[in-house]
Design a protein around this motif. Sequence first.
Motif, PDB file in Angstrom:
ATOM      1  N   ALA A   1      41.135  17.773  24.334  1.00 32.36           N
ATOM      2  CA  ALA A   1      40.112  16.845  24.118  1.00 32.36           C
ATOM      3  C   ALA A   1      39.947  16.620  22.364  1.00 32.36           C
ATOM      4  N   VAL A   2      40.117  17.747  21.609  1.00 33.87           N
ATOM      5  CA  VAL A   2      40.191  17.588  20.131  1.00 33.87           C
ATOM      6  C   VAL A   2      41.271  16.867  19.646  1.00 33.87           C
ATOM      7  N   LEU A   3      42.549  17.284  20.384  1.00 32.70           N
ATOM      8  CA  LEU A   3      44.020  16.647  19.974  1.00 32.70           C
ATOM      9  C   LEU A   3      43.670  15.198  20.220  1.00 32.70           C
ATOM     10  N   GLY A   4      43.357  14.792  21.482  1.00 27.52           N
ATOM     11  CA  GLY A   4      43.326  13.302  21.862  1.00 27.52           C
ATOM     12  C   GLY A   4      42.580  12.686  20.685  1.00 27.52           C
ATOM     13  N   VAL A   5      41.473  13.124  20.233  1.00 28.71           N
ATOM     14  CA  VAL A   5      40.570  12.374  19.324  1.00 28.71           C
ATOM     15  C   VAL A   5      41.533  12.181  17.777  1.00 28.71           C
ATOM     16  N   TRP A   6      42.206  13.341  17.547  1.00 34.72           N
ATOM     17  CA  TRP A   6      42.685  13.355  16.270  1.00 34.72           C
ATOM     18  C   TRP A   6      43.870  12.334  16.245  1.00 34.72           C
ATOM     19  N   ILE A   7      44.470  12.293  17.466  1.00 37.36           N
ATOM     20  CA  ILE A   7      45.826  11.383  17.516  1.00 37.36           C
ATOM     21  C   ILE A   7      45.098   9.751  17.408  1.00 37.36           C
TER      22      ILE A   7
ATOM     23  N   GLY B   1      40.517  11.029  25.023  1.00 36.64           N
ATOM     24  CA  GLY B   1      40.387  11.278  23.520  1.00 36.64           C
ATOM     25  C   GLY B   1      41.041  10.298  22.532  1.00 36.64           C
ATOM     26  N   ILE B   2      42.239   9.823  22.827  1.00 37.41           N
ATOM     27  CA  ILE B   2      42.561   8.903  21.999  1.00 37.41           C
ATOM     28  C   ILE B   2      41.831   7.501  22.036  1.00 37.41           C
ATOM     29  N   SER B   3      41.384   7.070  23.151  1.00 39.99           N
ATOM     30  CA  SER B   3      40.546   5.881  23.332  1.00 39.99           C
ATOM     31  C   SER B   3      39.254   6.120  22.451  1.00 39.99           C
ATOM     32  N   LYS B   4      38.655   7.287  22.529  1.00 37.86           N
ATOM     33  CA  LYS B   4      37.411   7.751  22.012  1.00 37.86           C
ATOM     34  C   LYS B   4      37.489   7.658  20.466  1.00 37.86           C
ATOM     35  N   GLY B   5      38.612   8.414  20.013  1.00 39.48           N
ATOM     36  CA  GLY B   5      39.072   8.445  18.656  1.00 39.48           C
ATOM     37  C   GLY B   5      39.682   7.007  17.752  1.00 39.48           C
ATOM     38  N   GLY B   6      40.071   6.248  18.696  1.00 38.24           N
ATOM     39  CA  GLY B   6      40.597   5.070  17.903  1.00 38.24           C
ATOM     40  C   GLY B   6      40.529   3.881  18.417  1.00 38.24           C
ATOM     41  N   PHE B   7      40.190   3.584  19.737  1.00 35.34           N
ATOM     42  CA  PHE B   7      40.147   2.535  20.397  1.00 35.34           C
ATOM     43  C   PHE B   7      39.043   1.825  21.139  1.00 35.34           C
ATOM     44  N   GLY B   8      37.883   2.266  20.472  1.00 35.44           N
ATOM     45  CA  GLY B   8      36.435   1.627  21.055  1.00 35.44           C
ATOM     46  C   GLY B   8      35.917   2.255  22.166  1.00 35.44           C
TER      47      GLY B   8
ATOM     48  N   VAL C   1      42.319   8.828  16.027  1.00 33.00           N
ATOM     49  CA  VAL C   1      41.824   8.288  14.519  1.00 33.00           C
ATOM     50  C   VAL C   1      43.068   7.969  13.621  1.00 33.00           C
ATOM     51  N   HIS C   2      44.265   8.863  13.951  1.00 35.12           N
ATOM     52  CA  HIS C   2      45.351   8.577  13.158  1.00 35.12           C
ATOM     53  C   HIS C   2      45.940   7.208  13.739  1.00 35.12           C
ATOM     54  N   LEU C   3      45.862   6.934  14.993  1.00 30.56           N
ATOM     55  CA  LEU C   3      46.609   5.819  15.461  1.00 30.56           C
ATOM     56  C   LEU C   3      45.587   4.407  15.281  1.00 30.56           C
ATOM     57  N   HIS C   4      44.520   4.417  14.826  1.00 26.99           N
ATOM     58  CA  HIS C   4      43.445   3.578  14.898  1.00 26.99           C
ATOM     59  C   HIS C   4      44.042   2.486  13.996  1.00 26.99           C
ATOM     60  N   HIS C   5      44.678   2.871  12.735  1.00 25.08           N
ATOM     61  CA  HIS C   5      45.062   1.664  12.013  1.00 25.08           C
ATOM     62  C   HIS C   5      46.733   1.558  11.997  1.00 25.08           C
ATOM     63  N   LYS C   6      47.468   2.363  13.058  1.00 23.89           N
ATOM     64  CA  LYS C   6      48.827   2.102  13.162  1.00 23.89           C
ATOM     65  C   LYS C   6      49.315   1.517  14.241  1.00 23.89           C
ATOM     66  N   MET C   7      48.740   1.892  15.457  1.00 26.93           N
ATOM     67  CA  MET C   7      49.484   1.556  16.782  1.00 26.93           C
ATOM     68  C   MET C   7      48.849  -0.020  17.500  1.00 26.93           C
ATOM     69  N   SER C   8      49.650  -0.726  18.201  1.00 30.36           N
ATOM     70  CA  SER C   8      49.159  -2.026  18.325  1.00 30.36           C
ATOM     71  C   SER C   8      47.998  -1.743  19.665  1.00 30.36           C
ATOM     72  N   GLU C   9      47.016  -2.307  19.528  1.00 30.46           N
ATOM     73  CA  GLU C   9      45.970  -2.333  20.454  1.00 30.46           C
ATOM     74  C   GLU C   9      46.417  -2.775  21.865  1.00 30.46           C
ATOM     75  N   ARG C  10      47.541  -3.651  21.834  1.00 32.42           N
ATOM     76  CA  ARG C  10      47.881  -4.600  22.921  1.00 32.42           C
ATOM     77  C   ARG C  10      48.789  -3.551  23.607  1.00 32.42           C
ATOM     78  N   LEU C  11      49.784  -2.830  22.953  1.00 34.59           N
ATOM     79  CA  LEU C  11      50.443  -2.025  23.772  1.00 34.59           C
ATOM     80  C   LEU C  11      49.619  -0.901  24.131  1.00 34.59           C
ATOM     81  N   PHE C  12      48.692  -0.229  23.683  1.00 33.61           N
ATOM     82  CA  PHE C  12      47.830   0.889  24.231  1.00 33.61           C
ATOM     83  C   PHE C  12      47.285   0.463  25.320  1.00 33.61           C
ATOM     84  N   PHE C  13      46.481  -0.871  25.450  1.00 32.93           N
ATOM     85  CA  PHE C  13      45.525  -1.142  26.409  1.00 32.93           C
ATOM     86  C   PHE C  13      46.450  -1.852  27.571  1.00 32.93           C
ATOM     87  N   GLY C  14      47.678  -2.256  27.272  1.00 33.65           N
ATOM     88  CA  GLY C  14      48.625  -2.699  28.364  1.00 33.65           C
ATOM     89  C   GLY C  14      48.872  -1.779  29.395  1.00 33.65           C
TER      90      GLY C  14
END
Length: 252
Positions: A212-218, A21-28, A220-233
């Motif tokens: 599933a809904v919680l993951g997407v919500w997280i 959900g996190i990936s779907k909601g904010g990381f492509g 979307v909110h991380l889309h502009h805040k969290m480093s993609e490098r850290l998440f994908f690492g």
Amino acid sequence: MPEVLDLTFFAFAIPAVIFAGISKGGFGSGAAFAATPLLALILEPGAAIGLMLPLLMLMDVTALKPFWRKWDTRSASYLIWGAVPGVAIGSLLYSFANPDVFRLLIGLIAVGFVAFRVARMKGLIRSAAQPMRGRMGVFWGAVAGFTSFISHAGGPPAAVYLLSRHLDKTTFQATTVISFWAINLMKFVPYSVLGIFTWQTAKADLLLIPFAVLGVWIGVHLHHKMSERLFFGFTYLFLLLTGTKLIWEGLT
């Protein structure tokens, strides 16, 4: 699916669904398929993909609103039309392959994705200087449709095409949301006909909807805040470990 949805099942399923959900909601959507290799460690491959599809479809719908009409329509159209033959080929392969073949394929896709991303970071693979033409979008859409059918791993092939389009982060994200909303809809009927869905996966899906809904919500909110490098690492390390284990199981 296990006959009883026990603690072990939820210990694997809940983190997998939230992560997807996190990936779907904010990381492509690129790392959303990491849920399938994780679930395939405790479930038959068919049960793992059957469990995830309705949840991924719910995530798609949940993510549509915040990214509504922010996508690149032309790029999305090429990927969606290209996915049609890819999904059809995946359906035919599923009819003849045994579970170990799918364990091997899911493992190879997971490890291959890590290799692709590492090669890009090292400069061995570069984004195209000129945007790929429409026929290449159709080709990569077909690859995405096939890998999405096998293991919900359409994100990496779609990214190869979309990265060449030099889209900004939000347009890239929105284009993956609308593209995989359509691709996952295509997969629903073949999954039903092939018997991939069961009453047990349906029961598990109902229990996992909030996560599933919680993951997407997280996401979307991380889309502009969290480093993609850290998440994908973290994603790459996880995929490398689970993918290697699935390859070993598929071969032995």
